[in-house]
Scaffold this active site. Structure first.
Site, PDB file in Angstrom:
ATOM      1  N   LYS A  31      37.628  52.872   8.526  1.00  0.00           N
ATOM      2  CA  LYS A  31      36.658  53.565   9.371  1.00  0.00           C
ATOM      3  C   LYS A  31      36.758  53.056  10.799  1.00  0.00           C
ATOM      4  O   LYS A  31      36.954  51.851  11.034  1.00  0.00           O
ATOM      5  CB  LYS A  31      35.249  53.332   8.805  1.00  0.00           C
ATOM      6  CG  LYS A  31      34.135  54.131   9.484  1.00  0.00           C
ATOM      7  CD  LYS A  31      32.814  53.874   8.759  1.00  0.00           C
ATOM      8  CE  LYS A  31      31.651  54.638   9.369  1.00  0.00           C
ATOM      9  NZ  LYS A  31      30.376  54.368   8.642  1.00  0.00           N
ATOM     10  N   SER A  86      27.673  58.040   7.094  1.00  0.00           N
ATOM     11  CA  SER A  86      28.535  58.282   8.242  1.00  0.00           C
ATOM     12  C   SER A  86      30.015  58.016   7.992  1.00  0.00           C
ATOM     13  O   SER A  86      30.846  58.234   8.871  1.00  0.00           O
ATOM     14  CB  SER A  86      28.073  57.397   9.411  1.00  0.00           C
ATOM     15  OG  SER A  86      28.203  56.005   9.054  1.00  0.00           O
ATOM     16  N   SER A  95      25.720  54.784   4.022  1.00  0.00           N
ATOM     17  CA  SER A  95      26.809  55.474   4.719  1.00  0.00           C
ATOM     18  C   SER A  95      28.153  55.446   4.009  1.00  0.00           C
ATOM     19  O   SER A  95      29.075  56.153   4.405  1.00  0.00           O
ATOM     20  CB  SER A  95      26.981  54.902   6.140  1.00  0.00           C
ATOM     21  OG  SER A  95      25.947  55.356   6.971  1.00  0.00           O
TER      22      SER A  95
END
Length: 498
Positions: A76, A171, A195
């Protein structure tokens, strides 16, 4: 095929049925074929191929570094990566290239993993859809699956992909989409209130949030220091355990990591269910919970009970206050953490430099989106035992929804709704994992969550693996990729890929 587990591909590499370079090239071709998903912000092709070549040489010499040697992974884009741009999907950090690796990234690389690139997210990881970053929203691979398309036709839904594609959740939606679409074998996400688990559930993959302090946060650009955890996304529970074994342990650069040494473990296929006590929190029957999710939750409880486990309803009376406390603490810590981005030391700097004050205000207005600015303002305002082994809960209220529906609610409202089942584990610092359970009537994944005791990851993952084996969640069938003019299964070279 790339549709195998990390453990299986590791065995194939060791047996010489596929080479690290060939595997890396395959994954890179998949990334290009699925570019429309927008899962990646940066693809580090040159770096990845070099790492794969180095891995291949180690295999030739018989000096492999571990089970991850030669395994393609993704990270990420809020983890620092030396020499690779790290943006947090924000104008504030666009063009920023860290001089060091986050500890979790370093641990992956030290084990010989091949870093394919950095995945998309909500700006600074603030969101539950992976729709609010500057690089655009991530599309859920299940939007293009045979399972969803067939149901859509039956239900007379529009097949206009440009308006009817589905969100990944967030996210860490880029990481979830990357694993789900077979472009990598594992990916790192971050998990502050769900997330990692939220997008994992929506994309039909496994999402693990370890106990707070078990994995280093050094190099993870902070959102909420007291709750941020590096998350792991894989296609099965066994793979999550393998990656956890590499990442867990004390880090002198992160004082919140535990001092006790972590011993990697291998999961057994058998559990004595009669010794298990599964808790079903009654407060998790929340408004908006779909009837399909409730039915699956009930069936899962029955599955454990029929296997001999003790399944009891428990009350967690502070659940309704948890989400409120979470958002108060979240906005307060966000305000503190975002203060460093002032245009003076690093990051975006506005050209409006009539005075330091004007430049500072303009920098933050231009660098942060509305969601980030809103949390900073809210944060500054806020700043002036049942004997249960594992809790079984929903992960999300329902299966995922089309982007056009998702954006009808603002980011803050969506996050409050979507974090309802996941944020409590962050507040308490407990480990939690979501396991893909079944397809909805629309042909989309629904996951269920297991929450364990602090630092009892082995028990938690053992239970999750047993459950995973019972439900036999179907693999995504990505025939829809052909509609984009991509032949995903071309250039087959080895017997392993045939």
């Amino acid at each position: 095929m790339l549709r195998v587990s990390l453990r299986e591909i590791s065995a194939a590499l060791k047996e010489g049925r596929v080479s690290p370079t060939e595997l890396c090239q395959r994954c890179l071709s998949f990334i290009k074929a699925t570019k429309f998903l927008n899962a990646y912000i940066t693809v580090a092709e040159e770096t990845a191929l070099k790492q794969a070549e180095e891995s291949e040489e180690r295999y030739r010499r018989g000096q492999i570094l571990g089970d991850l040697d030669g395994i393609p992974v993704a990270v990420k884009d809020n983890f620092s990566t030396a020499g690779i741009e790290t943006t947090c999907a924000s104008n504030m950090l666009k063009g920023y290239i860290p001089p060091y690796n986050a500890t979790v990234v370093k641990k992956l690389l030290d084990q010989g993993a091949v870093l394919l690139g950095k995945t998309n997210l909500d700006e600074f990881a603030m969101g539950s859809g992976s729709t609010d970053g500057i690089f655009g929203p991530v599309r859920n691979p299940w939007s293009y699956s045979k399972q969803y398309r067939e149901k859509s036709v039956q239900n007379s839904h529009t097949e206009n992909e440009d308006s009817n594609w589905l969100v990944t959740g967030g996210s860490s939606g880029g990481s979830a989409a990357a694993v789900s679409s077979f472009t990598c074998f594992a990916a790192l996400g971050s998990d502050t209130g769900g997330s990692t688990r939220n997008p994992a559930a929506h994309c039909g993959v496994v999402g693990l949030k370890p106990t707070y302090g078990l994995i280093s946060r050094h190099g993870l650009i902070p959102l909420v220091n007291s709750m941020d955890v590096a998350g792991i996304l894989t296609r099965c529970v066994d793979d999550a355990a393998i990656v956890l074994g590499v990442l867990a342990g004390h880090d002198p650069k992160d004082s919140t990591t535990v001092q006790d040494p972590f011993k990697p473990f291998e999961l057994t296929s058998f559990i004595d269910a009669s010794k298990l006590c599964i808790g079903i929190p009654k407060e998790y029957h929340a408004p908006g919970l779909s009837s399909e999710t409730v039915a699956l939750w009930s069936k899962a409880a029955d599955l454990f009970e029929n296997a001999g486990a003790k399944v009891i309803e428990v009350s967690l009376p502070h659940t309704r206050y948890s989400i409120i406390c979470y958002h108060v603490l979240c906005t307060a810590e966000v305000a503190s953490n975002m203060a460093r981005f002032d245009g003076l030391e690093y990051g975006h700097r506005s050209s409006m430099d009539k005075s330091t004050e004007v430049m500072y205000a303009a920098t933050r207005r231009e660098g942060f989106n509305d969601v980030v600015r809103g949390r900073i303002l809210s944060g500054n305002y806020f700043l002036l035992k049942h004997g249960i082994d594992v809790l079984l809960t929903p992960t999300t209220l329902s299966d995922t929804i089309p982007y056009v529906e998702f954006i009808k609610e603002d980011n803050r409202t969506r996050s409050a709704q979507d974090d309802i089942f996941t944020q409590a584990a962050n507040m308490a610092g407990l480990p939690a994992i979501t396991v893909p359970t079944a397809l909805s009537e629309k042909g989309l994944p629904i996951g269920l969550q297991f929450i364990g005791r602090a630092f009892q990851e082995q028990q938690l993952l053992t239970v999750a693996k047993w459950f995973e084996k019972q439900v036999e969640f179907p693999m995504i069938q990505l025939h829809g990729l052909m509609d984009h003019g991509h032949t995903v299964c071309q250039h087959q070279k080895s017997a392993f890929f045939s």
